[in-house]
Design a protein around this motif. Structure first.
Motif, PDB file in Angstrom:
ATOM      1  N   LYS A  23       0.821  -1.203   0.000  1.00  0.00           N
ATOM      2  CA  LYS A  23       0.000   0.000   0.000  1.00  0.00           C
ATOM      3  C   LYS A  23       0.858   1.258   0.000  1.00  0.00           C
ATOM      4  O   LYS A  23       0.511   2.248  -0.631  1.00  0.00           O
ATOM      5  CB  LYS A  23      -0.922   0.007   1.221  1.00  0.00           C
ATOM      6  CG  LYS A  23      -2.104  -0.907   1.082  1.00  0.00           C
ATOM      7  CD  LYS A  23      -2.945  -1.063   2.315  1.00  0.00           C
ATOM      8  CE  LYS A  23      -3.060   0.078   3.250  1.00  0.00           C
ATOM      9  NZ  LYS A  23      -3.925  -0.189   4.407  1.00  0.00           N
ATOM     10  N   ILE A  24       1.955   1.223   0.715  1.00  0.00           N
ATOM     11  CA  ILE A  24       2.836   2.388   0.779  1.00  0.00           C
ATOM     12  C   ILE A  24       3.640   2.540  -0.506  1.00  0.00           C
ATOM     13  O   ILE A  24       3.893   3.648  -0.971  1.00  0.00           O
ATOM     14  CB  ILE A  24       3.771   2.273   1.997  1.00  0.00           C
ATOM     15  CG1 ILE A  24       2.963   2.406   3.283  1.00  0.00           C
ATOM     16  CG2 ILE A  24       4.879   3.317   1.965  1.00  0.00           C
ATOM     17  CD1 ILE A  24       3.743   2.081   4.535  1.00  0.00           C
ATOM     18  N   THR A  25       4.027   1.425  -1.095  1.00  0.00           N
ATOM     19  CA  THR A  25       4.909   1.452  -2.258  1.00  0.00           C
ATOM     20  C   THR A  25       4.187   1.768  -3.556  1.00  0.00           C
ATOM     21  O   THR A  25       4.687   2.539  -4.372  1.00  0.00           O
ATOM     22  CB  THR A  25       5.628   0.095  -2.392  1.00  0.00           C
ATOM     23  OG1 THR A  25       6.269  -0.210  -1.153  1.00  0.00           O
ATOM     24  CG2 THR A  25       6.654   0.136  -3.491  1.00  0.00           C
ATOM     25  N   PHE A  26       3.029   1.170  -3.787  1.00  0.00           N
ATOM     26  CA  PHE A  26       2.335   1.288  -5.059  1.00  0.00           C
ATOM     27  C   PHE A  26       0.967   1.936  -4.879  1.00  0.00           C
ATOM     28  O   PHE A  26       0.300   1.697  -3.876  1.00  0.00           O
ATOM     29  CB  PHE A  26       2.132  -0.088  -5.704  1.00  0.00           C
ATOM     30  CG  PHE A  26       3.407  -0.826  -5.950  1.00  0.00           C
ATOM     31  CD1 PHE A  26       4.267  -0.439  -6.957  1.00  0.00           C
ATOM     32  CD2 PHE A  26       3.741  -1.917  -5.162  1.00  0.00           C
ATOM     33  CE1 PHE A  26       5.442  -1.121  -7.182  1.00  0.00           C
ATOM     34  CE2 PHE A  26       4.911  -2.610  -5.382  1.00  0.00           C
ATOM     35  CZ  PHE A  26       5.767  -2.215  -6.400  1.00  0.00           C
ATOM     36  N   PRO A  27       0.528   2.714  -5.863  1.00  0.00           N
ATOM     37  CA  PRO A  27      -0.844   3.237  -5.808  1.00  0.00           C
ATOM     38  C   PRO A  27      -1.829   2.127  -6.200  1.00  0.00           C
ATOM     39  O   PRO A  27      -1.888   1.724  -7.354  1.00  0.00           O
ATOM     40  CB  PRO A  27      -0.837   4.383  -6.823  1.00  0.00           C
ATOM     41  CG  PRO A  27       0.274   4.065  -7.764  1.00  0.00           C
ATOM     42  CD  PRO A  27       1.281   3.272  -6.979  1.00  0.00           C
ATOM     43  N   LEU A  28      -2.556   1.620  -5.250  1.00  0.00           N
ATOM     44  CA  LEU A  28      -3.505   0.526  -5.469  1.00  0.00           C
ATOM     45  C   LEU A  28      -4.922   1.036  -5.245  1.00  0.00           C
ATOM     46  O   LEU A  28      -5.155   1.877  -4.385  1.00  0.00           O
ATOM     47  CB  LEU A  28      -3.231  -0.621  -4.493  1.00  0.00           C
ATOM     48  CG  LEU A  28      -1.840  -1.232  -4.503  1.00  0.00           C
ATOM     49  CD1 LEU A  28      -1.682  -2.155  -3.312  1.00  0.00           C
ATOM     50  CD2 LEU A  28      -1.605  -1.970  -5.787  1.00  0.00           C
ATOM     51  N   HIS A  29      -5.863   0.506  -6.010  1.00  0.00           N
ATOM     52  CA  HIS A  29      -7.268   0.806  -5.737  1.00  0.00           C
ATOM     53  C   HIS A  29      -7.638   0.172  -4.404  1.00  0.00           C
ATOM     54  O   HIS A  29      -7.326  -0.984  -4.144  1.00  0.00           O
ATOM     55  CB  HIS A  29      -8.173   0.271  -6.847  1.00  0.00           C
ATOM     56  CG  HIS A  29      -8.131   1.109  -8.080  1.00  0.00           C
ATOM     57  ND1 HIS A  29      -8.821   2.290  -8.181  1.00  0.00           N
ATOM     58  CD2 HIS A  29      -7.467   0.955  -9.245  1.00  0.00           C
ATOM     59  CE1 HIS A  29      -8.601   2.820  -9.361  1.00  0.00           C
ATOM     60  NE2 HIS A  29      -7.768   2.027 -10.039  1.00  0.00           N
TER      61      HIS A  29
END
Length: 89
Positions: A23-29
């Motif tokens: 969640k911190i590393t990648f922009p996830l829905h």
């Protein structure tokens, strides 16, 4: 069943940490986070082969439970929009 619950209890903090890292590393829905946690839990449960004497099916079930428990099963049905990480655009 007790073995599944005990093994899932051990896996929950590991799955929670990995999901938080994603969640911190990648922009996830936000809607996909419980599904991602479920998949990570199943993968971690299967990868725990050298550390457990449980059968593969039992480890997969425990991993799935750990993944769902790490995000909260009730959040699967919630509608949320947006991303977990603000984009720089």
């Amino acid at each position: 069943m007790i073995n599944v619950i005990l093994f899932a209890t051990i896996l929950v903090p590991i799955v929670l940490a990995l999901v938080q890292l994603l969640k911190i590393t990648f922009p996830l829905h936000k809607n996909y986070i419980p599904l991602i946690a479920l998949l990570i839990g199943i993968i971690i449960g299967a990868a725990a082969y050298p550390f457990s004497e449980l059968e593969i099916v039992t480890r997969l079930w425990a991993g799935g439970f750990a993944g769902l428990a790490s995000t909260g099963l009730f959040e699967l049905g919630n509608y949320r929009s947006g991303l977990t990480k603000a984009s720089d655009k």
